[in-house]
Design a protein around this motif. Structure first.
Motif, PDB file in Angstrom:
ATOM      1  N   TYR A  95      30.211   0.369 -13.938  1.00  0.00           N
ATOM      2  CA  TYR A  95      30.658  -1.292 -13.576  1.00  0.00           C
ATOM      3  C   TYR A  95      31.847  -0.786 -13.618  1.00  0.00           C
ATOM      4  O   TYR A  95      32.567  -0.009 -14.670  1.00  0.00           O
ATOM      5  N   LYS A  97      34.873  -3.427 -15.313  1.00  0.00           N
ATOM      6  CA  LYS A  97      35.657  -4.491 -16.567  1.00  0.00           C
ATOM      7  C   LYS A  97      36.257  -4.583 -16.485  1.00  0.00           C
ATOM      8  O   LYS A  97      37.284  -4.192 -16.759  1.00  0.00           O
ATOM      9  N   THR A 121      35.125  -9.562 -18.226  1.00  0.00           N
ATOM     10  CA  THR A 121      34.598  -9.686 -16.538  1.00  0.00           C
ATOM     11  C   THR A 121      33.593  -8.701 -15.526  1.00  0.00           C
ATOM     12  O   THR A 121      34.700  -7.362 -16.134  1.00  0.00           O
ATOM     13  N   VAL A 123      32.289  -6.151 -13.096  1.00  0.00           N
ATOM     14  CA  VAL A 123      31.415  -6.363 -11.429  1.00  0.00           C
ATOM     15  C   VAL A 123      30.876  -5.205 -11.341  1.00  0.00           C
ATOM     16  O   VAL A 123      30.743  -3.848 -11.895  1.00  0.00           O
ATOM     17  N   SER A 128      29.778 -10.676 -10.402  1.00  0.00           N
ATOM     18  CA  SER A 128      30.340 -10.027 -10.993  1.00  0.00           C
ATOM     19  C   SER A 128      29.700 -11.752 -11.715  1.00  0.00           C
ATOM     20  O   SER A 128      29.096 -11.918 -11.620  1.00  0.00           O
ATOM     21  N   THR A 130      30.631 -12.928 -15.636  1.00  0.00           N
ATOM     22  CA  THR A 130      32.143 -13.155 -16.756  1.00  0.00           C
ATOM     23  C   THR A 130      31.222 -13.853 -18.193  1.00  0.00           C
ATOM     24  O   THR A 130      30.212 -14.969 -18.269  1.00  0.00           O
TER      25      THR A 130
END
Ligand code: GTR
Length: 412
Positions: A95, A97, A121, A123, A128, A130
């Motif tokens: 992921y 960040k 956040t 993704v 995504s 937050t």
């Protein structure tokens, strides 16, 4: 049996002094599919005799006697046990960040603090999410200060960053007045507290197929606490090696798992974590493994359900989870009226975690007898109190946590 022996057994059993190690059990039937409605036990007299699995005896029978063996052999073994049998494994999905400070107010709390709002956040797999972290740092500080991070499992108004609503659950003004930084995030930003088939929240981003070992929602929240820590250790107003994680109830189970899985947390304050957290399951007092999995099937991994109404098969108990924090400072707190969370079982779990601390130092010893209400015991890197009143996180609890932190974080 002679009288003296009988007396010894009666005295020893509640503390589980006849400890033994168990092999990993055969997978028992999933009791959740059966209708079991055993009355909840709130009677100390009805606590069955139990044998606590020995903290320092490895699966192969070897008894750990030093801190190196603990760190290299026994601790990883226990961490793996709690990963595969209780909280579940975090998937290795890659992921991205990004961390962005979206607001800074140097004049918060009438000039006493600086407020920062930080968006973290994540993704992955084209989705995504937050996490909004709120942080107050004291303006009067002349050097980086220790900090408390609360995992908030209640409505967001309890951690109102605008400070229009003030709640004892996160008494930010009082924490700032004592010279600490204070941060919080809403656990719902990381994962919803719902049995949603793990479709939403961070599970929706990172899961790629699930098994009986896959992470549940508590592990997801703990993972979120670590992402907040990723930012906190970089903030120049905070001492990166003096950050405590705090949680209440399901948030406290989370704080324990965050502290167990992320050694950057320098202290854990665990408020009324109860079943699956700080209380001994083998006592079968108050909430049980069966009940917790029935009411909150998403909190733990699939394997944990096998121990519902089947505690004798447990190859571990919660003293081992507490011991995973050793030798870092650990505060366990209970509330007198919170029988569902088994205050005595919480104290005993902490008491039986002491041998892990003793591998590092001997100052962390606890009395065999539980302390009286509102009389905290601070002993080296361990602390405990039972507060009067109900299941809650109150300013009184925070003040006790800060008294402990004054000794183990500030003076360090
Ligand atoms: C209860 C649950 C407890 C505790 C509590 C809370 O309903 O049975 O284990 O986590 O919720 O989080 O307030």
């Amino acid at each position: 049996m002679n009288k003296l022996l009988k007396l010894l057994i009666v005295i020893s059993l509640p503390l589980g002094l006849f400890a033994q190690t168990k092999e990993k059990p055969q997978v028992p039937p999933d009791t959740l599919n059966q209708k079991v409605d055993r009355p909840i036990n709130y009677d100390e007299e009805k606590v069955p005799a139990y044998h606590l699995p020995d903290l320092l005896t490895c699966a192969n029978g070897h008894k750990v006697t030093g801190k190196k063996e603990w760190a290299n052999i026994r601790r990883p073994e226990l961490l793996e046990l709690f990963t595969t049998q209780v909280f579940g494994r975090v998937p290795g999905t890659p992921y991205q960040k990004t961390i962005r400070v979206v607001k800074t107010d140097p004049n918060a709390m009438n000039g006493a603090a600086t407020l920062k709002l930080i968006d973290i956040t994540i993704v992955a797999q084209s989705k995504s999410l937050t996490i909004r972290l709120g942080l107050f740092t004291p303006n009067k500080a002349t050097k980086p200060v220790p900090a408390f991070l609360l995992i908030c499992n209640r409505a967001p108004k309890n951690i109102d960053f605008s400070r229009i609503v003030k709640s004892e659950f996160w008494p930010a003004e009082e924490v700032i007045a004592r010279g600490y930084a204070v941060a919080a995030f809403d656990n719902a930003d990381v994962d919803p507290d719902q049995d949603d088939g793990f479709k939403n929240g961070i599970h929706g981003l990172l899961d790629a197929g699930r098994s009986s070992e896959s992470w549940g929602t508590i592990a997801a929240w703990a993972w979120g606490a670590s992402r907040c820590l990723d930012y906190l250790v970089t903030d120049k107003n905070i001492a990166p090696d003096k950050i405590a994680v705090v949680g209440h109830s399901r948030g406290a189970k989370t704080a324990l798992w965050a502290g167990a899985t992320d050694a950057r947390f320098a202290m854990v304050a665990c408020n009324e974590a109860g079943c699956g957290g700080s209380s001994l399951s083998l006592r079968r007092f108050g909430e049980t493994i069966y009940q917790i999995n029935r009411n909150f099937p998403h909190w733990f991994c699939g394997n944990y359900k096998y121990y519902g109404e089947n505690e004798d098969a447990l190859p571990f108990d919660q003293h081992m989870l507490l011991a995973l924090i050793a030798p870092r400072p650990l505060y366990v707190a209970s509330a007198e009226q919170d029988l569902w969370g088994d205050p005595r079982g919480q104290y005993l779990a902490l008491y039986h975690a002491v041998p892990a601390y003793h591998l590092f130092e001997t100052k962390s010893g606890l009395p065999e007898v539980m302390p009286s209400v509102n009389q905290p015991v601070i002993s080296g890197n361990l602390a405990y109190h039972i507060r009067d009143g109900k299941h809650n996180l109150l300013l009184k609890d925070w003040n006790f946590f800060m008294d402990f932190a004054d000794q183990v974080l500030t003076k360090k």
